[in-house]
Motif scaffolding. Structure first.
Motif, short mmCIF file in Angstrom:
data_model
loop_
_atom_site.label_atom_id
_atom_site.label_comp_id
_atom_site.label_asym_id
_atom_site.label_seq_id
_atom_site.Cartn_x
_atom_site.Cartn_y
_atom_site.Cartn_z
N ALA A 1 11.71 20.75 56.14
CA ALA A 1 12.66 19.71 55.73
C ALA A 1 13.93 20.28 55.14
N ASP A 2 13.99 21.59 54.94
CA ASP A 2 15.14 22.20 54.28
C ASP A 2 16.39 22.10 55.14
N ARG A 3 17.51 21.79 54.49
CA ARG A 3 18.79 21.70 55.18
C ARG A 3 19.79 22.63 54.50
N ALA A 4 20.87 22.91 55.19
CA ALA A 4 21.88 23.84 54.67
C ALA A 4 22.37 23.39 53.30
N GLY A 5 22.57 24.36 52.41
CA GLY A 5 23.06 24.04 51.07
C GLY A 5 22.00 23.35 50.23
N ASN A 6 22.46 22.64 49.21
CA ASN A 6 21.54 21.98 48.28
C ASN A 6 21.62 20.46 48.29
N TYR A 7 22.65 19.87 48.91
CA TYR A 7 22.86 18.44 48.75
C TYR A 7 22.26 17.58 49.86
N PHE A 8 22.13 18.10 51.06
CA PHE A 8 21.64 17.30 52.17
C PHE A 8 20.14 17.02 52.08
N ASP A 9 19.42 17.79 51.25
CA ASP A 9 17.98 17.59 51.14
C ASP A 9 17.54 17.41 49.69
N GLN A 10 18.44 16.93 48.84
CA GLN A 10 18.09 16.74 47.44
C GLN A 10 16.88 15.82 47.30
N GLY A 11 15.92 16.24 46.49
CA GLY A 11 14.76 15.42 46.22
C GLY A 11 13.68 15.49 47.27
N VAL A 12 13.92 16.21 48.37
CA VAL A 12 12.95 16.29 49.47
C VAL A 12 11.95 17.41 49.19
N ASP A 13 10.69 17.15 49.42
CA ASP A 13 9.68 18.20 49.29
C ASP A 13 9.92 19.25 50.37
N GLY A 14 10.04 20.50 49.97
CA GLY A 14 10.32 21.58 50.91
C GLY A 14 11.75 22.07 50.85
N ARG A 15 12.57 21.44 50.04
CA ARG A 15 13.97 21.87 49.90
C ARG A 15 14.00 23.28 49.31
N MET A 16 15.04 24.01 49.63
CA MET A 16 15.17 25.37 49.11
C MET A 16 16.59 25.61 48.62
N ASP A 17 16.69 26.17 47.42
CA ASP A 17 17.99 26.62 46.93
C ASP A 17 18.16 28.10 47.27
N CYS A 18 19.23 28.71 46.78
CA CYS A 18 19.49 30.10 47.16
C CYS A 18 18.47 31.06 46.55
N ILE A 19 17.84 30.67 45.45
CA ILE A 19 16.80 31.53 44.88
C ILE A 19 15.59 31.54 45.81
N ASP A 20 15.20 30.36 46.29
CA ASP A 20 14.10 30.29 47.26
C ASP A 20 14.45 31.11 48.51
N HIS A 21 15.64 30.88 49.03
CA HIS A 21 16.03 31.55 50.28
C HIS A 21 16.11 33.06 50.12
N SER A 22 16.74 33.53 49.07
CA SER A 22 16.88 34.97 48.90
C SER A 22 15.51 35.62 48.71
N THR A 23 14.61 34.92 48.04
CA THR A 23 13.25 35.45 47.84
C THR A 23 12.49 35.50 49.15
N ASN A 24 12.48 34.38 49.87
CA ASN A 24 11.72 34.31 51.12
C ASN A 24 12.30 35.23 52.19
N THR A 25 13.61 35.21 52.34
CA THR A 25 14.23 36.04 53.37
C THR A 25 13.99 37.52 53.09
N THR A 26 14.05 37.91 51.83
CA THR A 26 13.74 39.31 51.50
C THR A 26 12.30 39.64 51.84
N ARG A 27 11.38 38.71 51.61
CA ARG A 27 9.98 38.94 51.98
C ARG A 27 9.85 39.10 53.50
N PHE A 28 10.55 38.26 54.25
CA PHE A 28 10.51 38.37 55.71
C PHE A 28 11.08 39.72 56.16
#
Length: 223
Positions: free
Chosen positions: A83-110
């Motif tokens: 459900a994640d969308r670009a940036g932080n505003y298009f998916d506000q309040g949605v389960d599965g949304r990711m901010d840059c902390i989530d993204h930088s963490t996950n992408t580094t793991r990948f």
């Protein structure tokens, strides 16, 4: 009989390659929630083939960005991050949304998963970078270009007369006739690049920017 069966089972299990790799994926901003994603062997081998087909650093970065997007797409099938969308505003309040902390963490793991499986030849994975503009902070995964393996560097063609002259005389200056190896196109060892998946919707290729440009505020205009 039981011992023989157990031994055969152990030998068989050792001979069968691992069918999947499990990676934690966090979401819902600042890694509040975490679920584990299983990437199967077929997906990882496809990624390997694509990355090892890259013949220069720029191509490897482009393929790497697409592979990261593909891993996120699979993660989105198994977890709410689809459900994640670009940036932080298009998916506000949605389960599965990711901010840059989530993204930088996950992408580094990948990226570290990819690196650990020897799929990278022109880059190494670094820790995430942070930029601050006014009161806003942003994080991204980072790779650094490295010297390519010797096997990937253009071969040096030694003129026919050089070995002959070296055999006949003490004239080391003839080595000056050996041309320098041709550089790999667009090769910049030591330069760092962000692989930023926060800028795009789930499953799309991440954005690649030089770290210097990213720190200066470059990137798609999303919020």
């Amino acid at each position: 009989m039981g011992k023989v069966f157990a031994l055969l089972l152990a030998l068989f299990s050792a001979a069968v390659p691992a069918q999947e790799v499990r990676v934690p994926v966090c979401f819902n901003y600042s890694c509040v929630a975490t679920e584990t994603v299983a990437f199967d062997a077929a997906l990882l081998e496809q990624a390997r083939g694509q990355l090892l087909a890259a013949s220069d650093p720029a191509t490897e970065r482009a393929v790497l960005a697409a592979v990261v997007g593909r891993l996120y797409r699979e993660a989105g099938v198994q977890t709410p991050v689809g459900a994640d969308r670009a940036g932080n505003y298009f998916d506000q309040g949605v389960d599965g949304r990711m901010d840059c902390i989530d993204h930088s963490t996950n992408t580094t793991r990948f990226l570290k998963l990819i690196e650990a499986r020897d799929m990278l030849r022109f880059h190494r994975v670094l820790e995430p970078a942070r930029r601050t503009r006014f009161v806003l902070q942003h994080f991204s995964a980072v790779v650094e270009e490295v010297e390519p393996p010797v096997s990937l560097r253009p071969a040096v063609v030694v003129p026919d007369h050089v070995p002959l002259m070296l055999a006949l005389c003490d004239c080391a200056e003839v080595l000056d006739d050996v041309p320098a190896p041709a550089p790999i196109p667009d090769s910049r060892p030591g330069e760092r690049f962000v692989i930023d998946s926060w800028f795009v919707d789930n499953g799309e290729a991440a954005i690649v920017l030089s770290l210097a440009d990213w720190l200066d505020g470059d990137g798609p205009n999303v919020q």
